[in-house]
Design a protein around this motif. Structure first.
Motif, short mmCIF file in Angstrom:
data_model
loop_
_atom_site.label_atom_id
_atom_site.label_comp_id
_atom_site.label_asym_id
_atom_site.label_seq_id
_atom_site.Cartn_x
_atom_site.Cartn_y
_atom_site.Cartn_z
N LEU A 3 -12.24 -13.10 39.13
CA LEU A 3 -11.40 -11.96 39.49
C LEU A 3 -9.94 -12.36 39.49
O LEU A 3 -9.61 -13.48 39.85
CB LEU A 3 -11.79 -11.46 40.89
CG LEU A 3 -13.19 -10.87 41.03
CD1 LEU A 3 -13.50 -10.59 42.49
CD2 LEU A 3 -13.31 -9.61 40.21
N PRO A 4 -9.05 -11.44 39.12
CA PRO A 4 -7.62 -11.76 39.16
C PRO A 4 -7.14 -11.86 40.60
O PRO A 4 -7.77 -11.33 41.52
CB PRO A 4 -6.96 -10.58 38.44
CG PRO A 4 -7.94 -9.48 38.55
CD PRO A 4 -9.30 -10.11 38.62
N VAL A 5 -6.03 -12.53 40.78
CA VAL A 5 -5.44 -12.66 42.10
C VAL A 5 -4.39 -11.56 42.27
O VAL A 5 -3.49 -11.42 41.44
CB VAL A 5 -4.78 -14.05 42.28
CG1 VAL A 5 -4.08 -14.14 43.61
CG2 VAL A 5 -5.82 -15.14 42.12
N PHE A 6 -4.54 -10.77 43.31
CA PHE A 6 -3.59 -9.71 43.60
C PHE A 6 -2.80 -10.12 44.84
O PHE A 6 -3.37 -10.61 45.80
CB PHE A 6 -4.30 -8.38 43.87
CG PHE A 6 -5.11 -7.92 42.69
CD1 PHE A 6 -4.49 -7.40 41.57
CD2 PHE A 6 -6.49 -8.01 42.70
CE1 PHE A 6 -5.22 -6.97 40.48
CE2 PHE A 6 -7.23 -7.59 41.62
CZ PHE A 6 -6.60 -7.06 40.50
N ASP A 7 -1.49 -9.91 44.79
CA ASP A 7 -0.68 -10.25 45.95
C ASP A 7 0.45 -9.25 46.11
O ASP A 7 0.59 -8.30 45.34
CB ASP A 7 -0.17 -11.69 45.88
CG ASP A 7 0.71 -11.94 44.65
OD1 ASP A 7 1.32 -10.99 44.14
OD2 ASP A 7 0.79 -13.10 44.23
N ASN A 9 3.47 -9.51 45.46
CA ASN A 9 4.51 -9.61 44.44
C ASN A 9 4.20 -8.77 43.19
O ASN A 9 4.93 -8.84 42.22
CB ASN A 9 4.71 -11.07 44.02
CG ASN A 9 5.21 -11.92 45.17
OD1 ASN A 9 6.03 -11.46 45.97
ND2 ASN A 9 4.72 -13.14 45.26
N MET A 10 3.12 -7.99 43.24
CA MET A 10 2.77 -7.16 42.09
C MET A 10 3.82 -6.08 41.89
O MET A 10 4.34 -5.52 42.85
CB MET A 10 1.40 -6.49 42.31
CG MET A 10 0.24 -7.44 42.21
SD MET A 10 -1.34 -6.63 42.55
CE MET A 10 -1.48 -5.52 41.18
N CYS A 11 4.11 -5.79 40.64
CA CYS A 11 5.09 -4.73 40.35
C CYS A 11 4.44 -3.37 40.61
O CYS A 11 3.21 -3.24 40.60
CB CYS A 11 5.60 -4.84 38.91
SG CYS A 11 4.40 -4.39 37.66
N PRO A 12 5.25 -2.35 40.86
CA PRO A 12 4.71 -1.01 41.15
C PRO A 12 3.79 -0.47 40.05
O PRO A 12 2.79 0.17 40.34
CB PRO A 12 5.96 -0.14 41.29
CG PRO A 12 7.03 -1.09 41.72
CD PRO A 12 6.71 -2.38 41.02
N ALA A 13 4.09 -0.76 38.79
CA ALA A 13 3.24 -0.28 37.69
C ALA A 13 1.84 -0.90 37.77
O ALA A 13 0.83 -0.22 37.56
CB ALA A 13 3.89 -0.58 36.35
N ASP A 14 1.79 -2.20 38.10
CA ASP A 14 0.49 -2.87 38.25
C ASP A 14 -0.28 -2.32 39.44
O ASP A 14 -1.50 -2.16 39.39
CB ASP A 14 0.66 -4.38 38.38
CG ASP A 14 1.05 -5.04 37.06
OD1 ASP A 14 0.88 -4.40 36.00
OD2 ASP A 14 1.52 -6.20 37.11
N MET A 15 0.43 -2.03 40.52
CA MET A 15 -0.21 -1.44 41.71
C MET A 15 -0.78 -0.06 41.38
O MET A 15 -1.90 0.27 41.79
CB MET A 15 0.78 -1.35 42.87
CG MET A 15 1.18 -2.68 43.44
SD MET A 15 -0.19 -3.54 44.24
CE MET A 15 -0.23 -2.68 45.78
N ASP A 16 -0.01 0.75 40.64
CA ASP A 16 -0.48 2.08 40.24
C ASP A 16 -1.71 1.97 39.34
O ASP A 16 -2.67 2.73 39.50
CB ASP A 16 0.63 2.85 39.52
CG ASP A 16 1.75 3.29 40.43
OD1 ASP A 16 1.57 3.27 41.67
OD2 ASP A 16 2.83 3.65 39.91
N ARG A 17 -1.68 1.04 38.40
CA ARG A 17 -2.82 0.85 37.51
C ARG A 17 -4.05 0.40 38.31
O ARG A 17 -5.15 0.85 38.07
CB ARG A 17 -2.48 -0.16 36.42
CG ARG A 17 -3.53 -0.27 35.34
CD ARG A 17 -3.13 -1.08 34.11
NE ARG A 17 -2.31 -2.25 34.35
CZ ARG A 17 -0.99 -2.32 34.11
NH1 ARG A 17 -0.35 -1.27 33.63
NH2 ARG A 17 -0.31 -3.43 34.34
N MET A 18 -3.82 -0.48 39.28
CA MET A 18 -4.92 -0.95 40.12
C MET A 18 -5.52 0.21 40.92
O MET A 18 -6.74 0.34 41.03
CB MET A 18 -4.43 -2.04 41.06
CG MET A 18 -5.49 -2.66 41.90
SD MET A 18 -4.74 -3.97 42.91
CE MET A 18 -6.12 -4.43 43.91
#
Length: 111
Positions: A3-7, A9-18
């Motif tokens: 699994l990828p590591v989420f923290d 420091n994720m950018c807003p676009a990555d958070m929205d995609r998640m």
């Protein structure tokens, strides 16, 4: 595959995609999170079946099978094919088959 590591420091676009992916995954899991739908997917994992075949395999009434197939169609997990008066169903893509293989390995396979 891990699994990828989420923290934080994720950018807003990555958070929205998640968040969008989480919603898609939750809807998928809700669709298969019913014993009747899970059994239908299990039978369809081995190939296309008619509604009548599914009724017999599940020992269930046509109305109940049709209701569950309707939900699976709505979620894009199965696709219908009409041949005369008979409707056949098959898995729409490989996601359901992959999940059924994992479920089988976790809950059904004899060690």
């Amino acid at each position: 595959m891990g699994l990828p590591v989420f923290d934080t420091n994720m950018c807003p676009a990555d958070m929205d995609r998640m968040a969008s992916n989480a919603m898609d995954a939750a809807n998928f899991l809700k669709a298969i999170g019913h014993e009747g739908r899970l059994m239908i997917l299990c039978h369809l994992a081995s190939g296309e079946k008619s509604v009548t075949e599914l009724e017999e395999l599940l020992s269930s009434r046509q109305a109940a099978v049709s209701q569950q197939l309707s939900r699976l169609r709505l979620e894009g997990l199965v696709t219908p094919r009409r041949e005369g008066k008979t409707i056949f169903y098959s898995l729409a893509d490989d996601r359901a088959k992959q999940i059924m293989e994992v479920v089988y390995d976790l809950f059904c396979r004899d060690d």
